[in-house]
Design a protein around this motif. Structure first.
Motif, PDB file in Angstrom:
ATOM      1  N   CYS A 186       0.828  -1.213   0.000  1.00 27.52           N
ATOM      2  CA  CYS A 186       0.000   0.000   0.000  1.00 27.52           C
ATOM      3  C   CYS A 186       0.858   1.258   0.000  1.00 27.52           C
ATOM      4  CB  CYS A 186      -0.931  -0.013   1.210  1.00 27.52           C
ATOM      5  SG  CYS A 186      -0.067   0.305   2.771  1.00 27.52           S
ATOM      6  N   CYS A 244       0.859   2.386   4.944  1.00 34.33           N
ATOM      7  CA  CYS A 244       0.811   1.926   6.331  1.00 34.33           C
ATOM      8  C   CYS A 244       2.154   2.186   7.019  1.00 34.33           C
ATOM      9  CB  CYS A 244       0.461   0.446   6.387  1.00 34.33           C
ATOM     10  SG  CYS A 244       1.761  -0.604   5.715  1.00 34.33           S
ATOM     11  N   CYS A 302       5.079   0.006   5.679  1.00 34.82           N
ATOM     12  CA  CYS A 302       5.576   0.445   4.366  1.00 34.82           C
ATOM     13  C   CYS A 302       6.387   1.724   4.510  1.00 34.82           C
ATOM     14  CB  CYS A 302       4.412   0.676   3.402  1.00 34.82           C
ATOM     15  SG  CYS A 302       3.687  -0.850   2.778  1.00 34.82           S
TER      16      CYS A 302
HETATM   17 ZN   LIG Z   1       1.547  -1.061   3.531  1.00 42.22          ZN
END
Ligand SMILES: [Zn+2]
Length: 538
Positions: free
Chosen positions: A73, A76, A79
């Motif tokens: 994504c 988040c 990440c």
């Molecule tokens: Zn993520």
């Protein structure tokens, strides 16, 4: 906002942003979707193609809050931490500076502890080929019995230096070098987003200098932007990158067409004085020759070459100055030069000598043409022809105890010459394979009653002596001359005959061709050059 280098700012953060590595992305995504995450991955490829970038995206994909997921994504906490390089569970290690066995042992110890918050503990080891053999051994032990939820991701530019034992425990991916177009396209995206105007083929030049590395091309773009500001011009790009302007290349090739060595060397000197990089010059000149070749061979060169219309017109004109094989030879000289220059401290001299060598390249002679030329020379040098320049002559071997004479009269000779041609034609018609033997014999004597053929080697003579062949010769001679002819075959001492005949010719005719034996070395070399072309090196 702080300045961020393009390579970092524009580093792909998702699989979909990776350029040119679709084959790898697809495999990795499938593996994640099937939840088949390996313990070790190895990414190999040349510099700046996205090896560590791919590893980081993979680390995100398996640790993403929404994952493991085929596309991280990038929003988040997991990440973001990985993106910023401060995730405690995703460690990036430089293999070049942490290459000892102690470094790997320390790593092995930390591996035992479970990941603090992430799903997987990830170790990205860059330039892994730099590890010592002992370090590889220590690493191998961990790879043989990998702890749960630990993933190794190795990156290397030199796959051949990775031990087989390590390779066999990794999923290996080879990243493709990026194409010129892919790099240019990405540079265009960056310039558009940054509001930078680009003139002419500036981005092409930058991409070319980056030599297949996106990171290098982006760093060069940064340099050019720093120099030019928001408007990039061709000239400024050439200046910053140290590449030679197209007009200079055109001038060099113009001198090549004229084989003007002095002008060539002078131009190279000017280029050096201007502070240009000779490695780039060598590469650009090779590329220029390739363009000339394409223009020469293709009916629609514009489809194959990325050029402005004016440049194409110049190429078309200049390509007329070269044979295709000359261009090929020149290209190979430059390719060799490029690699020699990289390995030597005498780069400038190597380049200068190569440029001079280019001026000496000549078109190849086709082997068929050469054989034809040699054959015609041989015919010109047969004793018979020389004899014909005299009114009458005795061929005498210069050995006192073995005097042998062949009588030939001029008139008879002229007739016999045409008769002999007709005999040859007739024989070839009746038995084509005979042609080979006939090219290897000389007419020693030919008159009303006899035809004596001389052979310089026993094998050919034996072949002709074969009763069928000899009979054929006699039949044809009778057919052409309208009466019986006694055909005899003689084994001759080739050099002696030609030397004797030549010298006897010389005594009677001062204008005759100088015999081979008396030719100076220089004359013989000149003869060879006339036939084969080429260049005297020593
Ligand atoms: Zn993520």
């Amino acid at each position: 906002m702080d300045f961020q280098v393009s390579a970092r700012k524009w580093r792909p953060q998702k699989f979909s942003e990776l350029i040119g590595q679709e084959h790898i992305v697809r495999t990795l995504r499938n593996a994640i979707e099937l939840n088949k995450i390996s313990h070790a991955y190895l990414f190999s490829g040349t510099r700046g193609v996205g090896k560590t970038t791919t590893a980081r995206i993979l680390a995100k994909a398996i640790n993403c809050a929404k994952g493991p997921i085929a596309e991280p994504c990038d929003e988040c906490d997991f990440c973001r931490e990985i993106k910023q390089g401060n995730s405690v569970d995703v460690r990036e290690i430089d293999g070049a500076s942490n290459n000892g066995v102690d470094d790997v042992r320390e790593l092995n110890e930390t591996i035992q502890y479970a990941a603090s918050s992430s799903r997987y503990k990830v170790y990205i080891i860059d330039e892994v080929h730099m590890l010592t053999p002992q370090a590889f051994n220590a690493l191998l032990k961990t790879l043989e019995e990998p702890p749960q939820r630990v993933v190794f991701m190795f990156a290397t530019t030199v796959l051949s230096k990775i031990p087989e034992t390590i390779l066999s425990r990794c999923q290996c991916f080879e990243l493709k070098p990026l194409s010129h177009k892919q790099i240019v396209k990405q540079l265009e995206v960056i310039c558009n987003q940054e509001g930078i105007k680009v003139g002419g083929l500036s981005l092409e030049k930058i991409a070319k200098t980056g030599a297949g590395s996106m990171r290098d091309a982006q760093s060069l773009l940064d340099q050019v932007i720093a120099y030019c500001g928001n408007k990039i011009e061709n000239d400024s790009v050439e200046e910053v990158l140290g590449v030679v302007a197209r007009t200079t290349l055109e001038k060099l090739v113009e001198h090549l067409i004229k084989r003007d060595s002095v002008k060539l060397i002078e131009t190279v000197q000017t280029i050096i004085t201007d502070g240009k990089d000779l490695n780039f010059l060598c590469r650009d000149l090779a590329e220029y020759l390739r363009s000339l070749m394409i223009v020469k061979l293709s009916e629609k060169p514009e489809a194959l070459l990325d050029l402005e219309a004016g440049d194409l017109q110049v190429l078309k004109e200049q390509s007329k100055g070269f044979h295709a094989d000359e261009l090929q030879q020149m290209f190979s000289v430059l390719c060799r030069t490029e690699s020699e220059m990289k390995r030597s401290s005498l780069a400038q001299m190597i380049f200068e000598m190569s440029i001079l060598r280019l001026a000496d390249v000549r078109p190849f002679h086709r082997i068929d043409d050469m054989i034809r030329e040699i054959n015609s020379l041989e015919e010109d040098n047969t004793p018979k022809k020389k004899v014909l320049t005299d009114t009458s002559i005795n061929l005498v071997k210069d050995e006192p105890n073995n005097l042998e004479s062949v009588e030939l009269s001029t008139n008879r000779c002229l007739d016999s010459d045409s008769d002999w041609q007709r005999i040859k034609q007739e024989i070839c018609k009746r038995k084509p394979v005979f042609k080979h033997y006939l090219t290897q014999c000389k007419v020693m004597a030919f008159n009303e009653s006899k035809l004596d053929l001389g052979f310089s080697d026993l094998i050919t003579q034996d072949q002709v002596k074969n009763s069928d062949n000899l009979q054929l010769l006699r039949d044809v001679a009778k057919f052409i001359c309208n009466h019986e002819i006694n055909v005899t075959l003689t084994l001759i001492d080739k050099p002696k005959i030609s030397a004797t005949s030549s010298s006897s010719t010389l005594t009677n005719n001062k204008k005759a061709i100088k015999p081979n034996r008396d030719k100076s070395e220089a004359e013989i070399i000149q003869d060879a050059l006339d036939v084969f072309g080429g260049l005297v090196i020593k």
